[in-house]
Design a protein around this motif. Structure first.
Motif, short mmCIF file in Angstrom:
data_model
loop_
_atom_site.label_atom_id
_atom_site.label_comp_id
_atom_site.label_asym_id
_atom_site.label_seq_id
_atom_site.Cartn_x
_atom_site.Cartn_y
_atom_site.Cartn_z
N LYS A 173 1.33 18.88 -13.79
CA LYS A 173 0.26 17.92 -14.10
C LYS A 173 -1.10 18.60 -14.13
O LYS A 173 -1.31 19.60 -13.43
N ASP A 174 -2.03 18.01 -14.91
CA ASP A 174 -3.41 18.49 -14.89
C ASP A 174 -4.08 18.03 -13.61
O ASP A 174 -3.73 16.98 -13.07
N ILE A 175 -5.10 18.77 -13.22
CA ILE A 175 -5.73 18.44 -11.93
C ILE A 175 -6.41 17.06 -11.97
O ILE A 175 -6.35 16.31 -10.99
N ASP A 176 -7.00 16.70 -13.09
CA ASP A 176 -7.71 15.41 -13.11
C ASP A 176 -6.76 14.22 -13.06
O ASP A 176 -7.16 13.11 -12.72
N SER A 177 -5.48 14.44 -13.38
CA SER A 177 -4.54 13.31 -13.38
C SER A 177 -3.96 13.01 -11.99
O SER A 177 -3.26 12.01 -11.82
N ILE A 178 -4.25 13.84 -11.02
CA ILE A 178 -3.69 13.59 -9.68
C ILE A 178 -4.75 13.17 -8.66
O ILE A 178 -4.48 13.07 -7.46
N ILE A 179 -5.95 12.91 -9.16
CA ILE A 179 -7.03 12.46 -8.26
C ILE A 179 -6.74 11.01 -7.86
O ILE A 179 -6.52 10.15 -8.71
N THR A 180 -6.70 10.76 -6.58
CA THR A 180 -6.21 9.48 -6.05
C THR A 180 -7.33 8.75 -5.31
O THR A 180 -8.07 9.37 -4.53
N SER A 181 -7.43 7.43 -5.51
CA SER A 181 -8.46 6.64 -4.81
C SER A 181 -8.13 6.51 -3.34
O SER A 181 -6.96 6.56 -2.95
N THR A 182 -9.16 6.30 -2.53
CA THR A 182 -8.95 5.99 -1.11
C THR A 182 -9.60 4.62 -0.84
O THR A 182 -10.17 4.02 -1.75
N ALA A 183 -9.58 4.21 0.40
CA ALA A 183 -10.22 2.94 0.75
C ALA A 183 -11.75 3.05 0.68
O ALA A 183 -12.46 2.04 0.72
#
Ligand SMILES: Nc1ncnc2c1ncn2[C@@H]1O[C@H](COP(=O)(O)OP(=O)(O)OP(=O)(O)O)[C@@H](O)[C@H]1O
Ligand SMILES: [Mg+2]
Length: 240
Positions: A72-82
């Motif tokens: 995967k590309d790095i920008d596609s694995i950025i995950t939201s937090t609370a």
């Protein structure tokens, strides 16, 4: 953008705690900024803090290993937090095995630095494992500044010098930019922090005190009280 990596060869000195609350301190001081926290430790305590209620599938799918293996590309694995302005790239326990298989790929270390710098964040904070491994090198090589937590023990000082050597090596191969290193006294009492000052090392002015309240906040996945967040805010201002 500023990329900060937290590293020490000593386990349990407060690397992950520093990564987490430095991120939150930056977010509080500069509310318009976007912050990315990256977990490069297969013990994934940073991931556990931010994503403890999230499904394993999501964490696996967005894990840093997916990027490192080219899936995967790095920008596609950025995950939201609370936290509205804080994002994470998580890790799972599989990271260690994945990284061993990747050790031959020297280009990866250079690419990681470049890919992070193409992202749209104000601060990236990387947590690393306490070992001289690929993950540590990836984090250090990508950074502008390495924060190295040091507690009150001569073995910690020795470990710091090894981290310094990794930074020196990286700086030799970098054409643009220079990585700084700043040791931070952590989990120390005021008296012991004075003792550490007698050593021939220039520490950050701020030190993180030993505190049950900090320990229980991080272990329970909670933010800090106002009183304790001040230390991390001071450090954030110091390295800005
Ligand atoms: N300032 C502090 N005062 C007291 N306890 C702390 C403090 N910071 C962290 N701790 C506690 O110490 C333990 C280790 O902290 P942390 O996980 O941040 O260290 P680490 O260096 O990331 O460890 P590892 O090398 O295992 O990744 C945790 O249980 C945490 O609750
Ligand atoms: Mg840790």
């Amino acid at each position: 953008m500023k990329i900060i990596t937290v590293s020490s060869l000593k386990g349990g000195v407060g690397k992950t705690t520093l990564s987490i609350y430095l991120g939150q301190a930056l977010s509080k001081l500069y509310p318009k900024s976007k912050i990315l926290q990256i977990d490069l430790d297969h013990n994934n305590n940073l991931t556990d803090y931010y994503l403890r209620d999230e499904p394993v599938d999501l964490i696996e799918g967005n894990s840093i290993a997916k990027y490192l293996t080219g899936v995967k590309d790095i920008d596609s694995i950025i995950t939201s937090t609370a936290f509205k302005n804080i994002f994470i790239i998580p890790a799972t326990p599989k990271l260690s095995k994945t990284a061993v298989g990747l050790s031959w790929d020297a280009g990866l270390i250079t690419r990681f630095r470049k890919h992070l710098r193409n992202l749209n964040f104000d601060y990236i904070i990387i947590d690393t494992p306490p070992a001289l491994c690929l993950e540590l090198n990836l984090g250090i090589h990508a950074s502008d500044i390495v924060l190295s937590p040091i507690g009150f023990s001569r073995w910690n000082i020795q470990g710091f010098q090894e981290i310094e050597d990794v930074v020196i090596n990286s700086n030799e191969s970098l054409e643009n930019g220079k990585i700084k290193i700043l040791p931070v006294r952590t989990m120390v009492s005021e008296k012991k922090s004075d003792k550490l000052e007698e050593l021939q090392i220039t520490f950050a002015k701020t030190f993180i005190p030993k505190s049950e309240s900090i320990a229980s906040a991080v272990d329970q996945g909670k933010p800090l009280t106002e009183k304790n967040s001040i230390f991390f805010e001071q450090l954030a201002k110091e390295i800005k």
